[in-house]
Design a protein around this motif. Sequence first.
Motif, mmCIF file in Angstrom:
data_model
loop_
_atom_site.group_PDB
_atom_site.id
_atom_site.type_symbol
_atom_site.label_atom_id
_atom_site.label_comp_id
_atom_site.label_asym_id
_atom_site.label_seq_id
_atom_site.Cartn_x
_atom_site.Cartn_y
_atom_site.Cartn_z
ATOM 1 N N ASP A 46 -58.815 -49.052 47.548
ATOM 2 C CA ASP A 46 -57.931 -49.349 46.421
ATOM 3 C C ASP A 46 -57.554 -50.826 46.377
ATOM 4 O OD1 ASP A 46 -58.020 -46.703 45.748
ATOM 5 O OD2 ASP A 46 -56.165 -46.173 46.784
ATOM 6 N N VAL A 47 -57.522 -51.458 47.541
ATOM 7 C CA VAL A 47 -57.169 -52.884 47.575
ATOM 8 C C VAL A 47 -58.216 -53.714 46.839
ATOM 9 C CG1 VAL A 47 -56.733 -54.853 49.088
ATOM 10 C CG2 VAL A 47 -55.921 -52.587 49.738
ATOM 11 N N ASP A 48 -59.480 -53.386 47.049
ATOM 12 C CA ASP A 48 -60.546 -54.124 46.365
ATOM 13 C C ASP A 48 -60.480 -53.907 44.850
ATOM 14 O OD1 ASP A 48 -61.392 -54.917 48.856
ATOM 15 O OD2 ASP A 48 -62.851 -53.268 49.051
ATOM 16 N N ARG A 49 -60.165 -52.701 44.431
ATOM 17 C CA ARG A 49 -60.035 -52.428 42.998
ATOM 18 C C ARG A 49 -58.866 -53.210 42.397
ATOM 19 N NH1 ARG A 49 -63.006 -47.836 41.497
ATOM 20 N NH2 ARG A 49 -63.801 -46.619 43.256
ATOM 21 N N ASP A 50 -57.751 -53.232 43.097
ATOM 22 C CA ASP A 50 -56.584 -53.966 42.594
ATOM 23 C C ASP A 50 -56.861 -55.461 42.515
ATOM 24 O OD1 ASP A 50 -55.326 -51.540 42.511
ATOM 25 O OD2 ASP A 50 -54.167 -51.824 44.343
ATOM 26 N N ASN A 51 -57.569 -55.991 43.511
ATOM 27 C CA ASN A 51 -57.902 -57.420 43.483
ATOM 28 C C ASN A 51 -58.807 -57.755 42.301
ATOM 29 O OD1 ASN A 51 -56.407 -57.876 45.802
ATOM 30 N ND2 ASN A 51 -58.163 -57.613 47.169
ATOM 31 N N GLU A 52 -59.734 -56.871 41.987
ATOM 32 C CA GLU A 52 -60.619 -57.112 40.851
ATOM 33 C C GLU A 52 -59.860 -57.039 39.528
ATOM 34 O OE1 GLU A 52 -64.012 -58.130 38.877
ATOM 35 O OE2 GLU A 52 -63.548 -58.195 41.019
ATOM 36 N N VAL A 53 -58.899 -56.123 39.435
ATOM 37 C CA VAL A 53 -58.074 -56.044 38.223
ATOM 38 C C VAL A 53 -57.278 -57.328 38.049
ATOM 39 C CG1 VAL A 53 -56.104 -54.864 37.165
ATOM 40 C CG2 VAL A 53 -57.937 -53.539 38.201
ATOM 41 N N ASN A 54 -56.684 -57.831 39.113
ATOM 42 C CA ASN A 54 -55.924 -59.086 39.035
ATOM 43 C C ASN A 54 -56.832 -60.255 38.650
ATOM 44 O OD1 ASN A 54 -53.503 -57.814 39.766
ATOM 45 N ND2 ASN A 54 -53.926 -58.055 41.946
ATOM 46 N N ALA A 61 -54.801 -51.365 34.979
ATOM 47 C CA ALA A 61 -56.245 -51.125 35.035
ATOM 48 C C ALA A 61 -56.808 -50.889 33.636
ATOM 49 C CB ALA A 61 -56.541 -49.932 35.933
ATOM 50 N N SER A 62 -56.056 -50.228 32.782
ATOM 51 C CA SER A 62 -56.519 -49.987 31.418
ATOM 52 C C SER A 62 -56.696 -51.299 30.658
ATOM 53 C CB SER A 62 -55.531 -49.071 30.688
ATOM 54 O OG SER A 62 -55.945 -48.851 29.355
ATOM 55 N N ALA A 63 -55.758 -52.241 30.823
ATOM 56 C CA ALA A 63 -55.869 -53.540 30.164
ATOM 57 C C ALA A 63 -57.087 -54.310 30.664
ATOM 58 C CB ALA A 63 -54.597 -54.354 30.383
ATOM 59 N N ALA A 64 -57.330 -54.273 31.972
ATOM 60 C CA ALA A 64 -58.504 -54.943 32.533
ATOM 61 C C ALA A 64 -59.800 -54.310 32.011
ATOM 62 C CB ALA A 64 -58.461 -54.892 34.047
ATOM 63 N N PHE A 65 -59.796 -53.002 31.870
ATOM 64 C CA PHE A 65 -60.978 -52.309 31.337
ATOM 65 C C PHE A 65 -61.247 -52.719 29.892
ATOM 66 C CE2 PHE A 65 -63.131 -48.624 29.463
ATOM 67 C CZ PHE A 65 -64.190 -48.463 30.353
ATOM 68 N N LEU A 76 -66.957 -49.530 36.310
ATOM 69 C CA LEU A 76 -66.769 -48.451 37.278
ATOM 70 C C LEU A 76 -65.738 -48.803 38.330
ATOM 71 C CD1 LEU A 76 -70.476 -47.333 37.827
ATOM 72 C CD2 LEU A 76 -68.690 -46.085 36.608
ATOM 73 N N MET A 77 -65.625 -50.086 38.623
ATOM 74 C CA MET A 77 -64.678 -50.503 39.650
ATOM 75 C C MET A 77 -63.234 -50.418 39.173
ATOM 76 S SD MET A 77 -64.481 -54.160 41.677
ATOM 77 C CE MET A 77 -66.208 -54.052 42.107
ATOM 78 N N VAL A 78 -62.965 -50.803 37.923
ATOM 79 C CA VAL A 78 -61.586 -50.879 37.434
ATOM 80 C C VAL A 78 -61.290 -49.778 36.419
ATOM 81 C CG1 VAL A 78 -61.550 -53.363 37.804
ATOM 82 C CG2 VAL A 78 -62.181 -52.469 35.558
ATOM 83 N N HIS A 79 -62.087 -48.749 36.371
ATOM 84 C CA HIS A 79 -61.837 -47.671 35.411
ATOM 85 C C HIS A 79 -60.472 -47.033 35.684
ATOM 86 C CE1 HIS A 79 -62.398 -44.002 33.048
ATOM 87 N NE2 HIS A 79 -63.357 -44.663 32.424
ATOM 88 N N PRO A 80 -59.685 -46.766 34.640
ATOM 89 C CA PRO A 80 -58.333 -46.213 34.870
ATOM 90 C C PRO A 80 -58.323 -44.888 35.621
ATOM 91 C CG PRO A 80 -58.562 -47.017 32.615
ATOM 92 C CD PRO A 80 -59.930 -47.065 33.224
#
Length: 332
Positions: free
Chosen positions: A75-83, A129-133, A117-121
């Motif tokens: 989850d940390v990697d996903r959050d970093n990609e969203v940021n 995550a939705s905004a990043a998507f 696929l990485m940042v899918h809500p």
Amino acid sequence: DPGSKGSVPQRVLTMADAGPSTSAPAAGDPSDTQDAPEQSNDVEDKTTDQEDAPAEPFNMDIDEALKVFFSDMKDVDRDNEVNRILWAFKLNPFERLNLRFDATIEDVKRQYRKLSLMVHPDKCKHPQASAAFDILGEAQKQLNNEERRAHLIGILDIAREDVRKERKKQTKHDSLVRVASMLNEAGREGVEAAWEQSDEFHDKWKMKAREYLAQTEWRKRKITKRLKDETSRVEAQEKEDKEKRQKLREDHKNWEANREARVNTWRDFASKKGGGDSGKPKKALGELKPPKLKTNDEDKLYVQRPVGEQWRPPVDDKPKPKPGQQHQQHRR
């Protein structure tokens, strides 16, 4: 080898379930004793053939492979990609997708599939995550649009040419670059081509592109604001002109409606001025009155005379003598 491990138990199970006719040979039977080494040799040959057989090809789809890979992502990697997506430069879709500026359409599709696929809500627990998507989807649309992509690439090419000019100016008297050009088969062009593949060149290109994109966006907003203000001014002027024309039409309509009342008022005034029913003699309109004769006023100490009868002193046509000449005439 999974094939060899699966074949040996199958062979042993077959021999055990064969019944009395295929059971293990007795100790006093020489013929069965001779057949035993041959059966063991057959098992070894089959095992060797299965080990030497080529492995089956990997037929998994790319999307399925990506799903399997990102299913185990933290989850940390996903959050970093969203940021990273949220803080990326908004005017450059290549930066939002974390791509090089010379990426192809296939690279864009592959990178979008990977990051989506990485940042899918449904997979990412980040609150934005939705905004990043959605940002990734908008970036892909911009790059798939031929007109917008051509406009963006034109600006990026201008930025790259500026970076090349700065590089050429900075390394004009650089001895290391000169030696590298001598050692390279393609000369200076080969050195520059290798440098353009480095991260240093791409970082400088990125910063220069940000500068040009920001200037372009500022000019675009400025022109849009001017057009909006001009449109508002024209609309206000048209509205004012329309109100004036409407007011003139209303005034003309009221003037025509009150025409009869004005005529009657003038007729009443003319009839009253002409005497009407009071018994006085009627006077013709536009009649001139004779001037009144002036008479003496007892309260005044002088006699009023007409203008033509007023006394004027006589005018002497003879020239007056000069003071010296008049004295001489007097002595004579």
